[in-house]
Design a protein around this motif. Structure first.
Motif, PDB file in Angstrom:
ATOM      1  N   LEU A   1     -21.020 -40.995 -24.865  1.00 48.64           N
ATOM      2  CA  LEU A   1     -20.885 -41.041 -23.410  1.00 48.64           C
ATOM      3  C   LEU A   1     -21.307 -39.693 -22.824  1.00 48.64           C
ATOM      4  CD1 LEU A   1     -17.485 -42.816 -22.579  1.00 48.64           C
ATOM      5  CD2 LEU A   1     -19.794 -43.715 -22.253  1.00 48.64           C
ATOM      6  N   ASN A   2     -21.977 -39.725 -21.686  1.00 49.28           N
ATOM      7  CA  ASN A   2     -22.385 -38.505 -20.990  1.00 49.28           C
ATOM      8  C   ASN A   2     -21.355 -38.189 -19.907  1.00 49.28           C
ATOM      9  OD1 ASN A   2     -24.734 -38.418 -22.518  1.00 49.28           O
ATOM     10  ND2 ASN A   2     -25.905 -39.573 -21.014  1.00 49.28           N
ATOM     11  N   VAL A   3     -20.693 -37.046 -20.045  1.00 45.88           N
ATOM     12  CA  VAL A   3     -19.639 -36.643 -19.113  1.00 45.88           C
ATOM     13  C   VAL A   3     -20.009 -35.311 -18.486  1.00 45.88           C
ATOM     14  CG1 VAL A   3     -17.192 -36.110 -18.828  1.00 45.88           C
ATOM     15  CG2 VAL A   3     -17.902 -37.818 -20.530  1.00 45.88           C
ATOM     16  N   VAL A   4     -20.026 -35.257 -17.167  1.00 44.10           N
ATOM     17  CA  VAL A   4     -20.234 -33.982 -16.488  1.00 44.10           C
ATOM     18  C   VAL A   4     -18.948 -33.609 -15.757  1.00 44.10           C
ATOM     19  CG1 VAL A   4     -21.246 -35.012 -14.378  1.00 44.10           C
ATOM     20  CG2 VAL A   4     -21.677 -32.607 -14.944  1.00 44.10           C
ATOM     21  N   ILE A   5     -18.477 -32.383 -16.012  1.00 43.26           N
ATOM     22  CA  ILE A   5     -17.295 -31.849 -15.335  1.00 43.26           C
ATOM     23  C   ILE A   5     -17.802 -30.880 -14.281  1.00 43.26           C
ATOM     24  CG2 ILE A   5     -15.092 -30.681 -15.628  1.00 43.26           C
ATOM     25  CD1 ILE A   5     -15.099 -31.502 -18.549  1.00 43.26           C
ATOM     26  N   VAL A   6     -17.386 -31.089 -13.031  1.00 45.90           N
ATOM     27  CA  VAL A   6     -18.018 -30.415 -11.894  1.00 45.90           C
ATOM     28  C   VAL A   6     -17.016 -29.542 -11.148  1.00 45.90           C
ATOM     29  CG1 VAL A   6     -19.378 -30.731  -9.790  1.00 45.90           C
ATOM     30  CG2 VAL A   6     -19.475 -32.463 -11.614  1.00 45.90           C
ATOM     31  N   GLY A   7     -17.358 -28.256 -10.990  1.00 48.72           N
ATOM     32  CA  GLY A   7     -16.556 -27.414 -10.105  1.00 48.72           C
ATOM     33  C   GLY A   7     -16.066 -26.141 -10.750  1.00 48.72           C
ATOM     34  N   ASP A   8     -14.770 -25.854 -10.532  1.00 48.41           N
ATOM     35  CA  ASP A   8     -14.158 -24.587 -10.926  1.00 48.41           C
ATOM     36  C   ASP A   8     -13.728 -24.641 -12.394  1.00 48.41           C
ATOM     37  OD1 ASP A   8     -12.917 -22.156 -11.008  1.00 48.41           O
ATOM     38  OD2 ASP A   8     -11.419 -22.600  -9.472  1.00 48.41           O
ATOM     39  N   ILE A   9     -14.703 -24.632 -13.286  1.00 49.87           N
ATOM     40  CA  ILE A   9     -14.441 -24.814 -14.717  1.00 49.87           C
ATOM     41  C   ILE A   9     -13.602 -23.661 -15.278  1.00 49.87           C
ATOM     42  CG2 ILE A   9     -15.487 -25.238 -16.967  1.00 49.87           C
ATOM     43  CD1 ILE A   9     -16.283 -27.315 -14.852  1.00 49.87           C
TER      44      ILE A   9
ATOM     45  N   SER B   1      -9.079 -28.792 -21.515  1.00 51.03           N
ATOM     46  CA  SER B   1      -8.494 -29.825 -22.381  1.00 51.03           C
ATOM     47  C   SER B   1      -9.443 -31.001 -22.548  1.00 51.03           C
ATOM     48  CB  SER B   1      -7.151 -30.294 -21.818  1.00 51.03           C
ATOM     49  OG  SER B   1      -6.166 -29.277 -21.932  1.00 51.03           O
ATOM     50  N   ASN B   2     -10.076 -31.430 -21.462  1.00 43.77           N
ATOM     51  CA  ASN B   2     -11.008 -32.554 -21.537  1.00 43.77           C
ATOM     52  C   ASN B   2     -12.252 -32.213 -22.349  1.00 43.77           C
ATOM     53  OD1 ASN B   2     -10.354 -35.162 -20.099  1.00 43.77           O
ATOM     54  ND2 ASN B   2      -9.756 -33.711 -18.511  1.00 43.77           N
ATOM     55  N   ASP B   3     -12.751 -31.009 -22.179  1.00 41.89           N
ATOM     56  CA  ASP B   3     -13.935 -30.600 -22.949  1.00 41.89           C
ATOM     57  C   ASP B   3     -13.638 -30.666 -24.440  1.00 41.89           C
ATOM     58  OD1 ASP B   3     -16.425 -29.491 -23.681  1.00 41.89           O
ATOM     59  OD2 ASP B   3     -15.600 -27.453 -23.580  1.00 41.89           O
TER      60      ASP B   3
ATOM     61  N   VAL C   1     -20.661 -33.479 -23.327  1.00 42.74           N
ATOM     62  CA  VAL C   1     -20.036 -32.863 -22.153  1.00 42.74           C
ATOM     63  C   VAL C   1     -20.929 -31.767 -21.589  1.00 42.74           C
ATOM     64  CG1 VAL C   1     -18.010 -31.674 -21.254  1.00 42.74           C
ATOM     65  CG2 VAL C   1     -17.743 -33.379 -23.073  1.00 42.74           C
ATOM     66  N   LYS C   2     -21.205 -31.868 -20.290  1.00 43.86           N
ATOM     67  CA  LYS C   2     -21.958 -30.842 -19.572  1.00 43.86           C
ATOM     68  C   LYS C   2     -21.120 -30.351 -18.394  1.00 43.86           C
ATOM     69  CE  LYS C   2     -25.930 -31.564 -21.853  1.00 43.86           C
ATOM     70  NZ  LYS C   2     -26.577 -30.535 -22.689  1.00 43.86           N
ATOM     71  N   PHE C   3     -21.545 -29.222 -17.805  1.00 43.70           N
ATOM     72  CA  PHE C   3     -20.837 -28.637 -16.677  1.00 43.70           C
ATOM     73  C   PHE C   3     -21.782 -28.444 -15.497  1.00 43.70           C
ATOM     74  CE2 PHE C   3     -18.812 -26.779 -20.530  1.00 43.70           C
ATOM     75  CZ  PHE C   3     -17.585 -27.424 -20.419  1.00 43.70           C
ATOM     76  N   ALA C   4     -21.255 -28.622 -14.301  1.00 44.98           N
ATOM     77  CA  ALA C   4     -22.027 -28.370 -13.083  1.00 44.98           C
ATOM     78  C   ALA C   4     -21.120 -27.681 -12.073  1.00 44.98           C
ATOM     79  CB  ALA C   4     -22.579 -29.681 -12.507  1.00 44.98           C
ATOM     80  N   GLY C   5     -21.735 -27.013 -11.101  1.00 48.84           N
ATOM     81  CA  GLY C   5     -20.971 -26.290 -10.087  1.00 48.84           C
ATOM     82  C   GLY C   5     -21.455 -24.864  -9.975  1.00 48.84           C
ATOM     83  N   PRO C   6     -20.705 -24.008  -9.286  1.00 49.21           N
ATOM     84  CA  PRO C   6     -21.105 -22.597  -9.164  1.00 49.21           C
ATOM     85  C   PRO C   6     -21.196 -21.932 -10.526  1.00 49.21           C
ATOM     86  CG  PRO C   6     -19.389 -23.153  -7.567  1.00 49.21           C
ATOM     87  CD  PRO C   6     -19.503 -24.324  -8.487  1.00 49.21           C
ATOM     88  N   LYS C   7     -22.315 -21.275 -10.812  1.00 48.31           N
ATOM     89  CA  LYS C   7     -22.523 -20.694 -12.142  1.00 48.31           C
ATOM     90  C   LYS C   7     -21.498 -19.622 -12.479  1.00 48.31           C
ATOM     91  CE  LYS C   7     -27.412 -21.741 -12.863  1.00 48.31           C
ATOM     92  NZ  LYS C   7     -28.760 -21.202 -13.141  1.00 48.31           N
ATOM     93  N   LYS C   8     -20.937 -18.963 -11.472  1.00 46.88           N
ATOM     94  CA  LYS C   8     -19.945 -17.911 -11.744  1.00 46.88           C
ATOM     95  C   LYS C   8     -18.637 -18.489 -12.274  1.00 46.88           C
ATOM     96  CE  LYS C   8     -18.247 -17.762  -6.953  1.00 46.88           C
ATOM     97  NZ  LYS C   8     -18.023 -16.899  -5.775  1.00 46.88           N
ATOM     98  N   TRP C   9     -18.472 -19.825 -12.183  1.00 46.74           N
ATOM     99  CA  TRP C   9     -17.246 -20.461 -12.663  1.00 46.74           C
ATOM    100  C   TRP C   9     -17.480 -21.252 -13.949  1.00 46.74           C
ATOM    101  CZ3 TRP C   9     -15.856 -22.752  -7.211  1.00 46.74           C
ATOM    102  CH2 TRP C   9     -15.428 -21.712  -6.376  1.00 46.74           C
TER     103      TRP C   9
ATOM    104  N   THR D   1     -22.592 -21.502 -20.235  1.00 45.73           N
ATOM    105  CA  THR D   1     -23.834 -21.644 -19.472  1.00 45.73           C
ATOM    106  C   THR D   1     -24.888 -22.441 -20.227  1.00 45.73           C
ATOM    107  OG1 THR D   1     -24.556 -19.478 -20.286  1.00 45.73           O
ATOM    108  CG2 THR D   1     -23.446 -19.535 -18.145  1.00 45.73           C
ATOM    109  N   LYS D   2     -24.749 -22.533 -21.564  1.00 49.83           N
ATOM    110  CA  LYS D   2     -25.720 -23.317 -22.336  1.00 49.83           C
ATOM    111  C   LYS D   2     -25.615 -24.802 -22.029  1.00 49.83           C
ATOM    112  CE  LYS D   2     -25.972 -20.072 -26.213  1.00 49.83           C
ATOM    113  NZ  LYS D   2     -25.692 -19.846 -27.662  1.00 49.83           N
ATOM    114  N   ARG D   3     -24.460 -25.219 -21.549  1.00 51.19           N
ATOM    115  CA  ARG D   3     -24.271 -26.628 -21.213  1.00 51.19           C
ATOM    116  C   ARG D   3     -24.260 -26.859 -19.706  1.00 51.19           C
ATOM    117  NH1 ARG D   3     -19.133 -28.821 -23.917  1.00 51.19           N
ATOM    118  NH2 ARG D   3     -18.441 -26.666 -24.074  1.00 51.19           N
ATOM    119  N   TYR D   4     -24.750 -25.877 -18.966  1.00 56.21           N
ATOM    120  CA  TYR D   4     -24.828 -26.014 -17.508  1.00 56.21           C
ATOM    121  C   TYR D   4     -25.921 -27.012 -17.129  1.00 56.21           C
ATOM    122  CZ  TYR D   4     -25.550 -24.902 -12.590  1.00 56.21           C
ATOM    123  OH  TYR D   4     -25.687 -24.990 -11.226  1.00 56.21           O
ATOM    124  N   MET D   5     -25.657 -27.795 -16.074  1.00 58.42           N
ATOM    125  CA  MET D   5     -26.614 -28.784 -15.612  1.00 58.42           C
ATOM    126  C   MET D   5     -26.636 -28.783 -14.089  1.00 58.42           C
ATOM    127  SD  MET D   5     -26.722 -32.682 -17.071  1.00 58.42           S
ATOM    128  CE  MET D   5     -28.293 -33.460 -17.433  1.00 58.42           C
TER     129      MET D   5
END
Length: 294
Positions: A149-157, A165-167, A177-185, A189-193
């Protein structure tokens, strides 16, 4: 022999699936099942909470527990008592299980000698196993699997115990699992989308609240700017795949993380997550107290 449940690392993959299966039973055929004895349970919340706190209360009453809610502002903490001494007191007063939320990361490390089953209801920016398990249950209910499954977690990581916990759990169970949102949070970063790309890619879009109380300084982004750049707008929603679901641990800041009109849209599972929280927390209490269905 009881068990405590403090982080997702306390659970094997088999344990996780067993808890999810028990939650399913609580939602259907075993909805009215309760413990064979009435355990005395204390809910000790040192941070504000609505969903987590009161879904545990609902779960505890549903299992025939005797429930006490601790009021930190009316306790000896105001006189300088330590967290350890507070929890030890509840043990010595005969409490048989404790549900604890505290703002300190990994507060439970100082409680290792406490001889009572404990459930971590959230520690600082660290762990939130009960939210993770209800999220997993909500995903499993929809897809019947986690594999690929492709899961993106978005925001204040960076400040989110839910994200961490979810990651951990989703990755172990075979999800991407990928991450999106402000890069400073970001924490990886290798899994940033890019969010627009992520919305087209994801099977699950998991939105997060900005954890203002954990920031050293206020974010400079206005609500409208955040929604346009990093939130689920109607335009992004239209690009989601047919079977994609939208999640949020709540509380939801409407028109910030998500367009208000989408909170109860057809792909949204936000309020369903809240309902599922009661079933999952019943299953968690069953797990730590080592009870069995009759």
């Amino acid at each position: 022999m009881y068990k405590s449940l403090l982080t997702m690392s306390d659970l094997s993959n088999k344990d996780i699936i067993n808890i999810l299966h028990d939650a399913k039973k609580f939602s259907t055929s075993h909805k009215d099942w309760h413990f064979t004895k009435s355990y005395l349970v204390a809910n000790l919340f040192f941070e504000p909470s609505t969903r987590t706190h009161y879904s545990f209360v609902s779960a505890e009453y549903g299992l025939n527990c005797k429930v006490v809610d601790f009021n930190a502002n009316a306790s000896s903490l105001k006189k300088g008592e330590s967290l350890y001494d507070t929890i030890k007191t509840f043990q010595m007063l005969g409490y048989e299980a404790m549900v604890i939320r505290h703002p300190e990361d990994e507060y439970f490390k100082q409680l290792e000698s406490i001889d009572v089953p404990m459930i971590n209801a959230g520690d600082g920016c660290g762990n939130h196993p009960s939210q993770c398990l209800l999220d997993l249950y909500t995903i499993y209910e929809h897809f019947q699997t986690f594999e690929d499954l492709n899961v993106v977690i978005v925001g204040d990581i960076a400040h989110s115990r839910v994200a961490k916990s979810n990651d951990e759990a989703l990755t172990r169970l075979g999800a991407n699992v990928k991450f999106a949102g402000p890069k400073k949070w970001m924490i990886d970063t290798k899994r940033y989308m890019d969010l627009d790309q992520a919305c087209k890619w994801a099977d699950v879009v998991m939105l997060l609240r900005i954890q203002h109380e954990r920031h050293e300084q206020e974010t400079a982004l206005s609500k409208d700017t955040y929604l346009d750049m990093y939130g689920l707008t109607k335009q992004r929603y239209e690009t989601l795949k047919e079977k994609t679901i939208v999640m949020h641990p709540a509380p939801v800041n409407r028109q910030v993380e998500i367009d208000s009109d989408l909170v109860e849209a057809s792909k949204s599972r936000i309020f369903k997550q809240m309902e599922n929280g009661v079933y999952v927390r019943k299953a968690m209490l069953k797990y730590v107290l080592q009870e069995e269905f009759e």
